[in-house]
Design an enzyme around this catalytic site. Structure first.
Site, mmCIF file in Angstrom:
data_model
loop_
_atom_site.group_PDB
_atom_site.id
_atom_site.type_symbol
_atom_site.label_atom_id
_atom_site.label_comp_id
_atom_site.label_asym_id
_atom_site.label_seq_id
_atom_site.Cartn_x
_atom_site.Cartn_y
_atom_site.Cartn_z
ATOM 1 C CD GLU A 21 -3.163 -1.063 2.021
ATOM 2 O OE1 GLU A 21 -4.257 -1.553 1.702
ATOM 3 O OE2 GLU A 21 -2.961 -0.500 3.135
ATOM 4 C CD GLU A 61 -4.413 -5.416 1.905
ATOM 5 O OE1 GLU A 61 -5.272 -4.815 2.600
ATOM 6 O OE2 GLU A 61 -3.187 -5.293 2.076
#
Length: 373
Positions: A167, A269
């Site tokens: 991320e 995710e």
């Protein structure tokens, strides 16, 4: 995956709307995804602390076997450098990877390049790298990446895909690798990518942002990565419907960036709650009706519908460039000691209501949806 830190007590029950039934890409759902994955990073610690898992009929079984039997064909594992609790290190990655490999799963390794959680709000250097900068920091990235992937290959369980950072909207290894200094960030990303390809020939390199439904931000980031010559094969995006836009936003972003950069895309995710109340003392990340995606109640059926519909979105990406998705931490149930804070064994888990096993440890219907892909 980002975490909310403020605590609230007492989750509300949900008076749910009807399940959503139409999303972009639903007609393409018949194309089975190549990646039907699960992030099992917390599993080793859970089982060491007594966590158990059961099939839908209540029979206790190995959770990896349950997942693989449902059709899950990839496993994702995060790596930390020197975490306080000793988990998410090379030995634990090897241990879980072996189990995945034995069940026919392929492996994605998710490098955080940190001793703890790395996400859009924090990208802390490992303590051992604090004084490293420039070429020395790049070399640390190379060696760490090569060590982990080399050990997996030597074990006979080579990784098929690798994330160089987790991320990394704002970069990684702050302050050195911030997006405020793209040449420096690009050098670190390139060091990791090159080390991965050398240590594990044939591996696919993914770059991962938490920007699922945000096209302008995704374009800005990858335009910079391409301009600075960062090598990569796959665009990986987190997409949680309560944070990252609508399913239509996700569809538009995946369609656009897969064509713009001529790369495959994967949702690295996603997750959704099957209930709102907490099984332990810590409030859950999503625990209020107002936090839910309209049309998807916090019920087993609502969780399954969410997974069905996001699967259809990824399957609809043109030219078959939608590889698939990973469900984040489906086995992270509320086992005492397996909480958010690796330095605090008393910390709670804010995720158990988004697992794919209920509060009795039984597999939920969404697991079958994930495996069918």
């Amino acid at each position: 995956m980002r975490r909310r830190t403020a605590l609230r007590l007492g989750a509300a029950a949900l008076a749910a709307p009807a399940l959503a039934t139409a999303v972009p890409g639903t007609a393409a759902a018949a194309r089975r995804l190549r990646v039907r994955g699960a992030d099992l990073s917390s599993l080793a610690k859970s089982e060491d602390l007594g966590g158990t898992y059961h099939r839908a009929d209540g029979r206790r079984d190995d959770p990896v076997r349950i997942l693989a039997g449902a059709g899950v064909n990839w496993g994702r594992l995060k790596v930390w450098v020197d975490p306080a609790d000793g988990y998410h290190t090379t030995p634990h990655v090897l241990r879980t990877a072996r189990r995945m490999h034995e069940r026919g799963m392929r492996i994605l390794v998710d490098f955080h390049y940190s001793d703890t959680w790395a996400d859009p709000g924090k990208q802390y250097k490992p303590a051992a790298w604090e004084e490293l900068h420039g070429a020395a920091l790049e070399q640390a990235v190379r060696e760490h990446t090569a060590d982990v992937l080399g050990a997996l290959r030597a074990q006979g369980t080579p990784a098929a895909m690798v994330q160089i950072g987790n991320e990394i909207n704002g970069g990684m290894l702050w302050p050195d690798g911030s997006t405020d200094d793209w040449p420096r960030l690009a050098a670190l990303l390139t060091a990791g990518a090159e080390a991965a390809r050398a240590a594990s020939p044939g591996i696919r390199v993914a770059l991962h942002l938490a920007e699922g439904g945000r096209n302008a931000e995704t374009r800005w980031w990858f335009d910079n990565a391409v301009a600075h010559g960062v090598p990569f094969d796959v665009i990986a995006l987190s997409f949680y419907g309560y944070w990252h836009g609508t399913l239509a936003d996700l569809q538009a972003n995946l369609d656009d960036v897969s064509a713009r950069y001529r790369r495959d895309v994967v949702v690295a995710e996603t997750a959704y709650p099957f209930r709102l109340d907490s099984e332990d003392f810590l409030e859950n990340i999503v625990d209020l009706p107002s936090e839910l995606v309209p049309g998807y109640p916090a019920t087993p059926a609502g969780q399954a519908a969410w997974l069905r519909d996001i699967t259809a979105v990824v399957a609809a990406v043109p030219h078959g460039r939608g590889l698939g998705l990973f469900y984040w931490e489906p086995t992270w149930t509320a086992v005492p000691g397996n909480g958010w804070d690796p330095a605090d064994p008393a910390s709670g888990n804010g995720w158990e209501n988004q697992a794919l096993f209920d509060y009795d440890g039984r597999a939920l219907p969404a697991l079958e949806v994930l495996g069918r892909g």
